[in-house]
Design an enzyme around this catalytic site. Structure first.
Site, PDB file in Angstrom:
ATOM      1  N   ASP A 291       0.986   9.865  -4.409  1.00 37.05           N
ATOM      2  CA  ASP A 291       2.234   9.175  -4.050  1.00 37.05           C
ATOM      3  C   ASP A 291       2.293   9.158  -2.538  1.00 37.05           C
ATOM      4  O   ASP A 291       2.216  10.216  -1.906  1.00 37.05           O
ATOM      5  CB  ASP A 291       3.439   9.937  -4.598  1.00 37.05           C
ATOM      6  CG  ASP A 291       3.514   9.830  -6.113  1.00 37.05           C
ATOM      7  OD1 ASP A 291       4.460  10.384  -6.702  1.00 37.05           O
ATOM      8  OD2 ASP A 291       2.618   9.198  -6.705  1.00 37.05           O
TER       9      ASP A 291
ATOM     10  N   ASP B 243       8.441   3.949 -15.289  1.00 34.70           N
ATOM     11  CA  ASP B 243       9.217   5.110 -14.796  1.00 34.70           C
ATOM     12  C   ASP B 243      10.405   5.328 -15.730  1.00 34.70           C
ATOM     13  O   ASP B 243      11.524   4.910 -15.420  1.00 34.70           O
ATOM     14  CB  ASP B 243       9.722   4.855 -13.369  1.00 34.70           C
ATOM     15  CG  ASP B 243       8.568   4.740 -12.384  1.00 34.70           C
ATOM     16  OD1 ASP B 243       8.564   3.803 -11.566  1.00 34.70           O
ATOM     17  OD2 ASP B 243       7.646   5.580 -12.445  1.00 34.70           O
TER      18      ASP B 243
HETATM   19  O1  1PR Z   1       8.352  -0.388  -8.344  1.00 34.01           O
HETATM   20  O2  1PR Z   1       6.261  -1.763  -8.284  1.00 34.01           O
HETATM   21  O3  1PR Z   1       7.345  -0.995  -6.160  1.00 34.01           O
HETATM   22  O4  1PR Z   1       6.167   0.603  -7.688  1.00 34.01           O
HETATM   23  C1  1PR Z   1       6.600   1.829  -7.187  1.00 34.01           C
HETATM   24  C2  1PR Z   1       5.612   2.862  -7.677  1.00 34.01           C
HETATM   25  O5  1PR Z   1       5.885   4.109  -7.049  1.00 34.01           O
HETATM   26  C3  1PR Z   1       5.721   3.078  -9.174  1.00 34.01           C
HETATM   27  O6  1PR Z   1       4.421   3.267  -9.722  1.00 34.01           O
HETATM   28  C4  1PR Z   1       6.512   4.388  -9.302  1.00 34.01           C
HETATM   29  O7  1PR Z   1       6.060   5.150 -10.425  1.00 34.01           O
HETATM   30  C5  1PR Z   1       6.130   5.100  -8.023  1.00 34.01           C
HETATM   31  N1  1PR Z   1       7.222   5.918  -7.487  1.00 34.01           N
HETATM   32  C6  1PR Z   1       8.323   5.471  -6.857  1.00 34.01           C
HETATM   33  N2  1PR Z   1       9.082   6.542  -6.474  1.00 34.01           N
HETATM   34  C7  1PR Z   1       8.436   7.649  -6.851  1.00 34.01           C
HETATM   35  C8  1PR Z   1       8.903   9.035  -6.618  1.00 34.01           C
HETATM   36  O8  1PR Z   1       8.262   9.997  -7.060  1.00 34.01           O
HETATM   37  N3  1PR Z   1      10.008   9.156  -5.890  1.00 34.01           N
HETATM   38  N4  1PR Z   1       6.271   8.007  -8.093  1.00 34.01           N
HETATM   39  C9  1PR Z   1       7.249   7.248  -7.499  1.00 34.01           C
HETATM   40  C10 1PR Z   1       6.494   8.392  -9.350  1.00 34.01           C
HETATM   41  C11 1PR Z   1       4.883   9.248 -10.765  1.00 34.01           C
HETATM   42  C12 1PR Z   1       3.489   9.619 -10.463  1.00 34.01           C
HETATM   43  C13 1PR Z   1       3.354  11.119 -10.382  1.00 34.01           C
HETATM   44  C14 1PR Z   1       3.067  11.601 -11.763  1.00 34.01           C
HETATM   45  C15 1PR Z   1       2.294  12.901 -11.788  1.00 34.01           C
HETATM   46  N5  1PR Z   1       5.641   9.460  -9.585  1.00 34.01           N
HETATM   47  O9  1PR Z   1       3.123   8.970  -9.326  1.00 34.01           O
HETATM   48  O10 1PR Z   1       2.361  11.413  -9.529  1.00 34.01           O
HETATM   49  O11 1PR Z   1       4.318  11.729 -12.380  1.00 34.01           O
HETATM   50  O12 1PR Z   1       3.011  13.886 -11.145  1.00 34.01           O
HETATM   51  P1  1PR Z   1       2.746  15.447 -11.512  1.00 34.01           P
HETATM   52  O13 1PR Z   1       1.349  15.558 -12.041  1.00 34.01           O
HETATM   53  O14 1PR Z   1       2.933  16.175 -10.210  1.00 34.01           O
HETATM   54  O15 1PR Z   1       3.744  15.812 -12.531  1.00 34.01           O
HETATM   55  P2  1PR Z   1       7.100  -0.699  -7.616  1.00 34.01           P
END
Ligand code: 1PR
Length: 561
Positions: A247, A410
């Site tokens: 991320d 998400d």
């Molecule tokens: O909506 O097309 O612009 O895409 C935004 C992208 O960024 C999406 O893929 C969304 O999942 C991701 N995203 C946005 N905000 C966050 C955040 O964390 N604040 N990441 C985010 C969401 C999900 C995974 C994470 C896994 C594994 N995080 O990226 O790494 O859940 O984590 P873990 O193994 O530590 O539990 P758009």
């Protein structure tokens, strides 16, 4: 002029092949006009995307005839993926478009009833042509660097079924589900791989190097071969993918860093007051991606988690990150965040297809669409499930193939005490009780990184996206994200049953056994993790060793060239 030429017809990520040749220290030129093809001493045709668009582009650029002449001239030709398929008479993918008609046969769609399609991941090759006098177990090193028992990266929905008529052309086959297809063509000056050597780690680079050094062609003339028939094994050798997810966002000092959220909150709570602190900084994107490649990650995913705020095309650091990463990381790269129609700060409109194209040209193999997929499906459902044809999913899948389009979901749990209170949404039993002890929930899709819930459930989203042409689902879970408590198995099982395309489990991985549970209990094709890798709590190799000990197929890494 002479020398090595790459035939780029403008439909995909040829930067990775260029990077692979640079890593092998081979100079090359790009075919820019038809005459260049006959100038070449060696030619590589990296085919990406659909058979029909490849053939139409070859024809429209007047490349098809010189390409046939080149191949018939006896000079070394290497075709990759669609570059293999193009040699045949045609493909079911585009029945009215003829191929180059050099090899008899037709490319066919995989049977979807017993496996996910596209065939996207790592699978073994079986050398049907063995060198005489070598015993069965001896690893085959003389076949253009292709080693019996090694896995290579495939990404395709169509393949050439292996038949007796193709024996003289076939060096190796691969089994997927219960189907056996031609994975390596080799005859005289021709070497073609259905897999992508430039995305198959160092094992793949060895195949490229062998072609470039001309080894295999020499060994063919000086050896006797035994041809043997591949038998359908009870289980194919398709491995489970372990994906490292980065991320990425700018920190308060404006640097692009790898961060990680707990339930999507990426800021430190330093003094326990609950006041948000700094954005967690877990490392630099390119350095971490390279580390994960060396440690055996089968794929790397970058998610630009604040992309909803700005125009990704002006987010040049992300493009730069991809360019630099793809120079030394030879496994598939996915980029997500901001893949949608945008208007940049000076008012210029860029379509989602343009944005995706920029990322492909910078080294991405797949783009991941999050928020825009939710909006597209809302319109699709409001329009009586009529496809508009102009969504980001549809336009990118049409141009680059379904395998290039991932949907990042998400979701968050919405607990209900009975299905009647779920407003018509798809309810499933949950083993994670709600605040009032509820044992039922539906999964609400969110946009803007989980900041906004929408009136659409995961089941509606993934089934509609598959209809629109998406090739894979990245299934996150806000309730599990960053908890190290394991994946949300009920959610994943429910989605896996709902679609035929590959599913990546995401969110919650904390220990090696979580990976075993998700593979055994949901049969997903891949599992993704972030926090445990960034914080060096669980090495990727330790996950793979744990899975191998429990008879779950994973890729052994080849760590040297
Ligand atoms: O909506 O097309 O612009 O895409 C935004 C992208 O960024 C999406 O893929 C969304 O999942 C991701 N995203 C946005 N905000 C966050 C955040 O964390 N604040 N990441 C985010 C969401 C999900 C995974 C994470 C896994 C594994 N995080 O990226 O790494 O859940 O984590 P873990 O193994 O530590 O539990 P758009």
């Amino acid at each position: 002029m002479g020398g090595l030429y790459l035939l780029d017809y403008g439909a995909g990520n040829v930067r990775s092949l260029a990077n692979a040749l640079n890593r092998l220290e081979y100079d090359f030129k790009w075919v820019k006009k038809p005459e260049d093809i006959l100038e070449a001493d060696k030619l590589i045709f990296p085919g990406v995307g659909a058979f029909g668009s490849a053939m139409e582009l070859l024809t429209s650029k007047n490349y098809a005839e010189p390409l046939k002449q080149y191949i018939k001239s006896g000079k070394p030709y290497m075709g990759i993926c669609v570059g293999l398929q193009a040699l045949f008479h045609g493909s079911e993918e585009n029945p009215n478009v003829p191929g180059l008609c050099i090899i008899p046969g037709t490319v066919k769609l995989f049977n979807k009833t017993d496996k996910a399609v596209p065939h996207m991941g790592w699978n073994e090759v079986f050398c049907v042509r063995r060198i005489n006098g070598i015993n069965e177990d001896y690893p085959q090193d003389d076949h253009h660097g292709i080693k019996q028992g090694t896995v290579y990266y495939f990404v395709h929905s169509y393949a050439v079924p292996f038949t007796d008529e193709l024996k003289e052309w076939t060096l190796a086959t691969t089994q997927y589900g219960k189907e056996i297809f031609v994975s390596v063509i080799q005859k005289d000056n021709i070497l073609c791989t259905q897999f992508h050597p430039e995305k198959s780690g160092y094992a793949g680079l060895k195949v490229l190097r062998s072609f470039l050094q001309g080894e295999g062609i020499v060994s063919n003339t000086s050896r006797q071969f035994i041809i043997r028939n591949p038998e359908i094994l009870p289980r194919d050798r398709f491995t489970k993918r372990i994906i490292a997810c980065l991320d990425v966002r700018t920190n308060d000092q404006g640097d692009l860093v790898v961060t990680k959220g707990d339930q999507y909150d990426v800021r430190e709570c330093n003094d326990g007051s609950g006041v948000s602190g700094q954005v967690r900084n877990l490392g630099k994107p390119v350095d971490l991606a390279r580390r994960y490649f060396e440690e055996g990650a089968d794929e790397i995913t970058f998610l630009n988690i604040t992309s909803f705020r700005n125009c990704p095309l002006t987010d040049l650091p992300m493009l730069e990150i991809l360019k630099r990463t793809s120079e030394t990381v030879f496994v598939p790269l996915t980029i997500g965040g901001g893949i949608r129609d945008v208007i940049d700060p000076d008012g210029k409109f860029h379509s989602a297809l343009d944005v995706a194209g920029e990322y492909f040209r910078s080294g991405a193999d797949k783009v991941s669409i999050g928020s825009d997929a939710v909006y597209a499906v809302e319109k699709y459902l409001a329009n009586d499930k009529k496809l508009s044809g102009d969504t980001a999913i549809e336009t990118i899948a049409r141009a680059y193939g379904s395998q290039a389009v991932v949907i990042s979901v998400d979701p968050r749990r919405v607990y209900v005490d009975s299905p009647a209170n779920a407003m018509g949404h798809h309810v499933i039993p949950t083993s994670y009780p709600g605040p009032k002890g509820e044992t039922l929930c539906w999964y609400q899709c969110t946009v803007k990184g989980g900041r906004e819930g929408r009136d659409i459930d995961v089941h509606q989203l993934v089934t509609a996206c598959e209809t629109m042409g998406a090739g894979e689902i990245l299934l996150n879970c806000m309730d599990k994200d960053g908890t190290n408590s394991g994946y949300d198995l009920e959610l994943i099982q429910d989605v896996k049953k709902a679609v035929n395309i590959p599913v990546i489990a995401s969110s919650g991985a904390g220990r090696e056994e979580h990976f075993e549970k998700v593979f055994v209990e949901t049969n997903v094709e891949a599992a993704l993790a972030a926090g445990i890798f960034h914080r060096r709590e669980v090495p990727i190799q330790s996950v793979k060793n744990y899975l191998k000990e429990r008879d779950i197929l994973v890729r052994d890494i080849i760590s040297t060239l």
